[in-house]
Design an enzyme around this catalytic site. Structure first.
Site, short mmCIF file in Angstrom:
data_model
loop_
_atom_site.label_atom_id
_atom_site.label_comp_id
_atom_site.label_asym_id
_atom_site.label_seq_id
_atom_site.Cartn_x
_atom_site.Cartn_y
_atom_site.Cartn_z
N PHE A 155 11.12 -30.75 62.20
CA PHE A 155 9.65 -31.32 61.99
C PHE A 155 8.67 -29.68 61.17
O PHE A 155 7.22 -29.28 61.72
CB PHE A 155 8.47 -31.82 62.95
CG PHE A 155 9.09 -33.16 63.24
CD1 PHE A 155 8.53 -34.13 63.32
CD2 PHE A 155 10.22 -33.37 64.53
CE1 PHE A 155 8.36 -35.51 63.20
CE2 PHE A 155 9.93 -34.27 64.64
CZ PHE A 155 9.81 -35.77 64.49
N LEU A 156 9.71 -28.81 61.19
CA LEU A 156 9.28 -27.46 60.55
C LEU A 156 8.44 -27.66 59.75
O LEU A 156 7.79 -28.36 58.83
CB LEU A 156 9.45 -26.56 60.69
CG LEU A 156 11.32 -26.74 59.86
CD1 LEU A 156 10.82 -26.12 57.94
CD2 LEU A 156 12.05 -25.98 59.61
N LYS A 157 7.18 -26.27 59.69
CA LYS A 157 6.06 -26.31 58.39
C LYS A 157 6.55 -25.06 57.83
O LYS A 157 7.09 -23.78 58.31
CB LYS A 157 4.60 -26.47 58.60
CG LYS A 157 3.79 -27.87 59.96
CD LYS A 157 2.52 -27.15 59.76
CE LYS A 157 2.42 -25.97 60.96
NZ LYS A 157 3.40 -26.69 62.24
N CYS A 266 8.22 -32.26 50.74
CA CYS A 266 7.88 -33.39 51.98
C CYS A 266 7.27 -34.70 51.56
O CYS A 266 7.19 -35.86 51.43
CB CYS A 266 7.92 -33.07 53.29
SG CYS A 266 9.24 -31.62 53.71
N LYS A 269 7.72 -36.74 48.47
CA LYS A 269 8.97 -37.10 48.37
C LYS A 269 9.02 -38.34 49.71
O LYS A 269 10.09 -39.56 49.64
CB LYS A 269 9.96 -36.76 48.03
CG LYS A 269 10.90 -36.84 49.79
CD LYS A 269 12.13 -35.53 49.13
CE LYS A 269 12.03 -34.67 50.69
NZ LYS A 269 12.57 -35.50 51.94
N1 NAD Z 1 11.03 -27.88 53.28
C1 NAD Z 1 10.85 -28.24 54.37
O1 NAD Z 1 9.42 -28.27 54.77
C2 NAD Z 1 11.43 -29.29 55.16
C3 NAD Z 1 10.64 -29.86 56.46
C4 NAD Z 1 11.24 -30.93 57.13
C5 NAD Z 1 12.53 -31.73 57.03
N2 NAD Z 1 12.55 -31.13 56.15
C6 NAD Z 1 14.09 -32.50 54.77
O2 NAD Z 1 15.19 -31.45 54.91
C7 NAD Z 1 16.18 -31.57 54.53
C8 NAD Z 1 16.52 -30.39 53.90
O3 NAD Z 1 15.56 -29.59 52.61
P1 NAD Z 1 15.01 -28.05 51.77
O4 NAD Z 1 13.15 -28.22 52.00
O5 NAD Z 1 15.72 -27.08 53.33
O6 NAD Z 1 15.83 -28.51 50.86
P2 NAD Z 1 16.86 -26.85 50.18
O7 NAD Z 1 16.57 -27.80 48.62
O8 NAD Z 1 15.69 -25.93 49.98
O9 NAD Z 1 17.53 -26.86 50.95
C9 NAD Z 1 19.29 -27.90 50.73
C10 NAD Z 1 20.44 -27.04 50.50
O10 NAD Z 1 21.53 -27.84 50.75
C11 NAD Z 1 22.59 -27.73 49.80
N3 NAD Z 1 23.75 -28.41 49.94
C12 NAD Z 1 23.65 -30.03 48.93
N4 NAD Z 1 24.62 -30.31 49.13
C13 NAD Z 1 25.46 -29.52 50.11
C14 NAD Z 1 26.18 -29.50 50.70
N5 NAD Z 1 27.50 -31.21 50.31
N6 NAD Z 1 27.07 -28.67 51.47
C15 NAD Z 1 26.72 -27.46 51.62
N7 NAD Z 1 25.52 -27.60 51.25
C16 NAD Z 1 24.99 -28.49 50.58
C17 NAD Z 1 22.01 -26.87 48.92
O11 NAD Z 1 22.65 -26.12 48.12
C18 NAD Z 1 20.47 -26.05 48.74
O12 NAD Z 1 20.88 -24.72 49.16
C19 NAD Z 1 15.52 -32.18 52.92
O13 NAD Z 1 15.38 -33.75 53.19
C20 NAD Z 1 13.95 -32.14 53.66
O14 NAD Z 1 12.86 -33.74 53.18
C21 NAD Z 1 12.12 -29.87 55.25
#
Ligand code: NAD
Length: 441
Positions: A155-157, A266, A269
């Site tokens: 849940f981080l922002k 987020c 999507k």
């Molecule tokens: N960004 C946010 O604020 C946030 C907050 C809560 C939840 N989320 C969720 O968390 C998830 C990640 O979001 P994010 O913003 O960190 O995405 P991001 O795109 O910043 O990071 C994802 C990383 O995963 C790597 N990756 C992909 N396939 C891989 C594999 N098989 N092995 C190792 N690494 C791999 C990618 O290279 C990338 O660096 C999403 O589902 C998102 O909805 C994001």
């Protein structure tokens, strides 16, 4: 505890670093060698307040490591966090290919008990799919090794991610396996010493909780945006209305700010994915969320509409200053940022842009490439050189109290379009500027 984090993006890097901060041994894996190179050389690939120092501190203490080596990563942690991206597929549903690839990687290599934790935002039923992928890989190897799959949505922002992870409002754990629940409680104990914030529930409810939270927040924004557009037409002031309703404790003041649309990695999507899950898995149309999404698509063009109403539909030869590019302050994240739609609209109408953002300009440059119609300024006032008007898209703190006289002196036409309602309209207008906020008379 020994922890592997698969995916070193916004969520993976913050989670891994904060887990190291409280004394765990953490190995962060990513398939992107460039990200890992930057981290190994002491940099960080994203902008997130407070993160760089925390990464450095934990790397120096020998508790935080980075790798592209999958064998090493699977071998390392008893707890394997999956924090890879879940971008929208063509129909809007969450694309699970990265999550399932990570799960298969674990199944192919594990040799002892693992707790596999879905931290990525994933639709209801994904833990079952992760479970099946791991089981399938173990079966192919002809081995039986115990493991548990846990849902632990994040849940981080962005912009306050370190603080949110270190001091969470709640930690949701969806699990059925007692040993895994015990480990998750132990893992999160240092983050909730003041009082218990961990909520254990069944896996599917945990998966749905994350979507429900983001869908509710997106709904509040679209609701306020729609009312702002109405207030404007009726001659009411949405800022007064906001205070009037926020004072009701059942409503509250948080997340009631009208603006030029929500963006980021987020809300857009996750709203889409939940609508699609309902359609595909339950044969249901989510009417409220369908409207939330439509209202947001409309709102991203509200500034363009105001600009055209003031300058005419043909903006050929005009140039606009844009303050703020990131989808919100304190991040360089440009995913689905309203600024992208605005800039595209301005280009389509023949205008060019001179933009400033404290941290997201390099990311904008990566997205727009060598676009000749887009110039970058060194500071907010520099963005006003030779432009027709100022458009504010992101509410960075440094935009909150500018020198209005100086702005007026620089603009060719003394007009501000404010997509975030940063200013007191009277104050701006007393400086001789035309002021166009959202939802205010
Ligand atoms: N960004 C946010 O604020 C946030 C907050 C809560 C939840 N989320 C969720 O968390 C998830 C990640 O979001 P994010 O913003 O960190 O995405 P991001 O795109 O910043 O990071 C994802 C990383 O995963 C790597 N990756 C992909 N396939 C891989 C594999 N098989 N092995 C190792 N690494 C791999 C990618 O290279 C990338 O660096 C999403 O589902 C998102 O909805 C994001």
């Amino acid at each position: 505890m020994k922890i592997t984090v698969v995916g070193t993006g916004y969520v993976g890097l913050v989670s891994g670093t904060c887990l190291a901060e409280v004394g765990n041994d953490v190995l962060c894996l990513d398939v992107d060698p460039e990200k890992i190179r930057i981290l190994e050389e002491g940099g960080i690939p994203i902008f997130e307040p407070g993160l760089q120092e925390m990464v450095r501190r934990n790397v120096a203490a020998g508790r935080l490591h980075f790798t592209t080596d999958v064998d090493k990563a699977v071998d390392f942690g008893t707890i394997q966090f999956i924090a890879v991206g879940t971008p929208p597929d063509e129909d809007g549903s969450a694309d699970l290919q990265y999550v399932l690839a990570a799960a298969r990687n674990i199944g192919k290599r594990m040799t002892d008990y693992k707790v596999i934790v879905d931290k990525s935002t994933v639709p209801v039923g994904t833990a079952d799919k992760v479970n099946a992928a791991v089981a399938d890989e173990l079966k192919k190897r002809g081995v039986e090794i115990p493991y548990a799959v846990v849902s632990n949505p994040e849940f981080l922002k962005e912009g306050a991610a370190v603080e949110d992870f270190m001091r969470p409002d709640r930690i949701v754990v969806g699990a059925e396996d007692d040993r895994a629940i015990h480990l998750m409680r132990a893992l999160y104990a240092p983050f909730q010493r003041n009082h218990e914030r961990l909520i254990v529930m069944d896996v599917k409810s945990a998966e749905l909780t994350k979507y429900a939270a983001n869908a509710m927040l997106a709904t509040r924004i679209s609701f306020m945006n729609e009312l702002a557009n109405l207030a404007e037409k009726l001659g009411a002031d949405i800022e007064a209305v906001r205070q009037g309703i926020g004072s009701d404790p059942r409503i509250g003041y948080h997340f009631l700010y009208p603006g030029c649309g929500y963006g980021g990695s987020c809300f857009p999507k996750d709203v889409k994915a939940l609508i699609q899950t309902a359609k595909d898995d339950a044969g249901m149309t989510l009417q409220v969320l369908t409207a939330v999404e439509a209202a947001n698509d409309h709102q991203k063009h509200v500034l363009t509409t105001k600009i055209k109403a003031r300058f005419g539909g043909d903006l050929k030869g005009r140039r606009f200053a844009v303050w703020g590019l990131a989808f919100k302050p304190n991040t360089d994240d440009m995913r689905e940022a309203p600024s992208r739609e605005l800039i595209a609209d301005l280009f389509a109408a023949g205008a060019s842009v001179r933009a400033y953002d404290p941290v997201a300009m390099h990311e904008t440059q990566r997205i727009f490439g060598d676009e000749p119609r887009l110039a970058y300024a060194e500071n907010p006032m520099d963005a006003l050189q030779d432009v027709d008007a100022l458009v504010i898209v992101t509410e960075w703190k440094e935009f909150r109290s500018p020198d209005f006289e100086a702005i007026k002196a620089r603009l060719k036409t003394p007009v501000i379009f404010d997509g975030r309602n940063l200013y007191d309209p009277k104050l701006v207008r007393d400086s001789g500027l035309e002021y166009n906020p959202i939802g205010r008379p």
